[in-house]
Design an enzyme around this catalytic site. Sequence first.
Site, PDB file in Angstrom:
ATOM      1  CG  HIS A   1     -42.671 -14.032   9.821  1.00  0.00           C
ATOM      2  ND1 HIS A   1     -43.572 -13.305  10.591  1.00  0.00           N
ATOM      3  CD2 HIS A   1     -42.868 -13.617   8.532  1.00  0.00           C
ATOM      4  CE1 HIS A   1     -44.261 -12.502   9.805  1.00  0.00           C
ATOM      5  NE2 HIS A   1     -43.861 -12.658   8.557  1.00  0.00           N
TER       6      HIS A   1
ATOM      7  CG  ASP B   1     -41.869 -11.291   4.808  1.00  0.00           C
ATOM      8  OD1 ASP B   1     -42.430 -11.979   5.676  1.00  0.00           O
ATOM      9  OD2 ASP B   1     -42.139 -10.089   4.614  1.00  0.00           O
TER      10      ASP B   1
ATOM     11  CG  HIS C   1     -41.631  -8.663   9.751  1.00  0.00           C
ATOM     12  ND1 HIS C   1     -40.677  -9.148   8.873  1.00  0.00           N
ATOM     13  CD2 HIS C   1     -42.832  -9.034   9.223  1.00  0.00           C
ATOM     14  CE1 HIS C   1     -41.269  -9.771   7.866  1.00  0.00           C
ATOM     15  NE2 HIS C   1     -42.576  -9.722   8.057  1.00  0.00           N
TER      16      HIS C   1
ATOM     17  NE  ARG D   1     -52.170  -4.870  12.747  1.00  0.00           N
ATOM     18  CZ  ARG D   1     -51.332  -5.295  11.792  1.00  0.00           C
ATOM     19  NH1 ARG D   1     -51.744  -6.187  10.904  1.00  0.00           N
ATOM     20  NH2 ARG D   1     -50.100  -4.817  11.722  1.00  0.00           N
TER      21      ARG D   1
END
Length: 681
Positions: A553, A555, A625, A635
């Site tokens: 996507h 931002d 990204h 994570r």
Amino acid sequence: MDVNSKLCGVLTCILQALLLSMSSATLQPFDLLYDNGVEAFYKGDFGDVVRYMESALSSFSEVRETRISCRLRCRNHHRFGDFQIEEAFFEVILHRAHCMNECIDRKLGAQSMHKVSDDVIQDFNRRIPYNYLQLAYRKLGQLDKAASAAHTYFQANPEHVEMGEDLEQYKAMQGVKEEHLIDREARPHQKAFFAGVKLYDEGNYEGAVTFFEGALEEYYRADVECQALCEGPHHFQEQDHVLYRYSLNELISDHYMQVLHCEHECVRDLATRPGRLSPMENYLPLHYDYLQFAYFQMGRTDEALACALTYLLFHEEDEFMTENVEYYREILEHDGQPRKEAEQYLRRHKQESDLLLIGSDNLGVPYIEGNYWSSTGGREDANRIPSGTDGWMDYVPISAKKNITAAIAQDLRDGGPLLYENVRLVLNSQALNGSQRVVLDDVITDDECSELSHLAHSVTAAGDGYKGKMSPHTPNEKFEGATVLKTLKYGYEGRVPLKSARLFYDISEKARSIIESYFVLNSTLHFSYTHLVCRTAISGQQEYRNDLSHPIHADNCLLDPEANECWKEPPAYTYRDYSALLYLNGDFDGGEFIFTEMDAKTVTASVKPRCGRLVGFSSGGENPHGVRAVTRGQRCAVALWFTLDPLYRELERLQADEVIQALDHEHMWDRDLHINPKDEL
């Protein structure tokens, strides 16, 4: 014959034509079929859902095509000439009305007074039936058809998060292939255009020419059809013809102005992809821009000159194309002519504009002529050798504007001071194969990473920031998050160490100042959103995974990989300018941060998270990204989004600033605030 008699005659003849039926042909109303399909869905009868929805879509398409063909046929058979008397003009009008009603009755069945509601038509335009279809086909186990319906719906509704997730799941399912992900409602002229762009970017100029020429043919055909559809009923804003008595001439004038305005807007409609608010600027002229260079590369200079001259019909003062025309003339040693289809098209639009200006007073609203062909993209002079289109930054596929992107990237500086002695530059934009990208290490220490990780385990909530959805991006991972304000609140209440909450606040400010300095911004970078987040692999669901932890996507715009576009319009967070991720750990499998091309497939850089590593980048379509699947462990990171517009500062951050000031005033940071665990029961 007075005005009232004429009007009465017109209405009488039209009414008679409406009541006339030439055959017993019938077509089931699409709104009735749609309602039956919805009802079947809620009853769980998915076979009937498919039957009714497919029939509704077919009926909707048939009605549209019939109206187009009948209007064009009757316009052809009953043409206007140079009338000397009014009666001849009205005779053609009456014959056309009679012809169209006969034609529609013959193809669809006798027309009724029933009108389809605006809500139903809106549902079809938004492709809502395909949402029902994908769910029904999935329940029936027909995954290939489900994937096709889902893809078709998503093209017009790119903001629909759940459908995006469904598509990712379909891609991972056995029996679903890439060729099943088709847009069943793709507009032929746009489909051919983007296919041409793809081949052009690959250097296949001969193949590109075939598609671009086909796209032009489809475009002009679609324009004629769009005009035909404009001849239907129109809503007269701020005019009530029941309360006010208008003369025949005023009635005709008002309706004709509505038709003209609709026809003029066909330019915008044909350049707008389904589900988008904005048209692709410079869309039609770009065909000729691509073609002039492709023909030149093929050695067909005559065609190149004709296309370049055609482009200048739209942009007379374009310096780049003017130089190309001069170059082609030197090679050929003769001049050329613009293409006739474009000359005719522009002549008609000029006539429409003139008529709209003349008749604007009848609508009660001044007509302002817009330039749909505006081209703000820059070009580079390659020693006068024609170089292909660079287009326009916001709407043209990024692959077609590499030169302008590179030129603009030179104006966007990076490499400024890192501000802190221990912070190390690891990878810059060049090393990351893009622009406005950076990877920095040692932004925080191992102890700070450990403290923030413990904080995350205590304060984050499942689905925070995603309306409580525990797995907003993939069903194979759990997502948890917390904001700065919530963390400070927990610290004040003694649920977590207050100094850990303060650390979260401080390191996010540290990251903001580093990004602002490194990218050499000329104004203050404000927080837009700050989020402490963790992604955890769900045990037993990791085998054979081929999805992403976070899909590709951008931002601040809606990424459209199929068209290589990124649409800077709501519901995207269009005000976001820079983004950053500060990682807290690396002891997990998978989870690499990746940059890609606009196609959301071609990976240009991959970054492995580790404690203290910061990835920063500009938030636009130049930096698509995502995150690879986390297949083992957890994570954690601090996710940050920034804006240069103070109007969009993060409200919770401003409230957190006030909390920090109050706590500073009370000297509370050294207090050891802990509550009895029993108090949480």
